[in-house]
Write a protein that holds these residues in place. Structure first.
Motif, PDB file in Angstrom:
ATOM      1  N   ASP A 127       0.826  -1.204   0.000  1.00  0.00           N
ATOM      2  CA  ASP A 127       0.000   0.000   0.000  1.00  0.00           C
ATOM      3  C   ASP A 127       0.859   1.254   0.000  1.00  0.00           C
ATOM      4  N   THR A 129       0.168   5.328   1.121  1.00  0.00           N
ATOM      5  CA  THR A 129      -0.814   6.158   1.797  1.00  0.00           C
ATOM      6  C   THR A 129      -0.358   7.603   1.869  1.00  0.00           C
ATOM      7  N   ASP A 132      -5.720  10.307   4.323  1.00  0.00           N
ATOM      8  CA  ASP A 132      -6.772   9.281   4.267  1.00  0.00           C
ATOM      9  C   ASP A 132      -6.852   8.601   2.894  1.00  0.00           C
ATOM     10  N   ARG A 134      -5.452   5.936   0.293  1.00  0.00           N
ATOM     11  CA  ARG A 134      -4.656   4.708   0.255  1.00  0.00           C
ATOM     12  C   ARG A 134      -4.743   4.072  -1.130  1.00  0.00           C
ATOM     13  N   ASP A 136      -3.763   0.631  -3.160  1.00  0.00           N
ATOM     14  CA  ASP A 136      -3.348  -0.763  -3.069  1.00  0.00           C
ATOM     15  C   ASP A 136      -2.613  -1.114  -4.366  1.00  0.00           C
TER      16      ASP A 136
END
Length: 222
Positions: A127, A129, A132, A134, A136
């Motif tokens: 991931d 980040t 808030d 994120r 994948d």
């Protein structure tokens, strides 16, 4: 830090690949001839090689044949303008792990590099980040908080580049080169268009415009 050997005699392409891989967190070195590429590949200092077929001295097929003949299992992704089936088969028969035709998009090459690194046991973050937001990397999906956001492949590649350099200003030229490819029209406004798409999906204030320079991803939640 994983180290990648780039074997290509075209400065425009090797420079484009090198800048993109360094921005993605890899150490790099460039070889411009077949003999130099082979000599460096045999040092065991690299975790992967991006190998162009059309090298001077001797070609990439010969480099790969000699490398595999020495017992080296260094992962190799071949680059070539030769996209005919028999050339692709020849690459794999000589021991290539992957094969990518020119012209190519950098994010496709990067995805293949990361996939090969995972296969061969090198660490790769699942991931990315920023606040808030994120991303994948494995599933190519985005989330803002608990909400899943559908992004196209190009939108995801642009978001990934911005997240990897959160808080830094990236010029339109840098984004165009890294996300769309070295052969894309430098006069295109495609970066601005896709930034607009991301603002609609991820939040209008998340990506900041730095007038006259480019764009910056806000380092915290918006």
């Amino acid at each position: 830090m994983a180290s990648i050997l780039i074997a290509d005699d075209e400065p425009r392409i090797s420079g484009f690949v090198e800048k993109g891989l360094r921005a993605a967190g890899f150490a790099t070195r460039v070889a411009t001839t077949g003999p130099e590429a082979l000599q460096l590949a045999l040092t065991d200092e690299f975790d992967l090689m991006v190998l162009d077929v059309g090298l001077p001295g001797f070609d990439g097929f010969h480099v790969l044949e000699q490398l595999r003949g020495s017992g080296s299992r260094l992962p190799v992704i071949m680059l070539t303008a030769r996209v005919e089936l028999h050339d692709t088969i020849a690459g794999f028969e000589h021991g290539a792990d992957d094969y990518l035709g020119k012209p190519f998009f950098f994010d496709e090459l990067l995805a293949r590099v990361r996939a090969r690194m995972r296969v061969d046991g090198a660490a790769a973050p699942a991931d990315l980040t920023c606040g808030d937001l994120r991303l994948d990397i494995r599933t190519r999906r985005a989330h803002v908080g608990e909400q899943a956001i559908e992004l196209s492949a190009r939108e995801f590649a642009l978001a990934e580049e911005l997240v990897r350099h959160a808080g830094q200003v990236l010029s339109r030229e840098q984004l165009l080169s890294r996300v769309w490819g070295y052969d894309f029209d430098p006069g295109s406004n495609i970066v601005d268009v896709y930034v607009g798409y991301l603002r609609q999906k991820l939040g209008s204030s998340r990506i900041e415009t730095v007038r006259g320079v480019g764009y910056r991803l806000a380092a915290g939640p918006t």
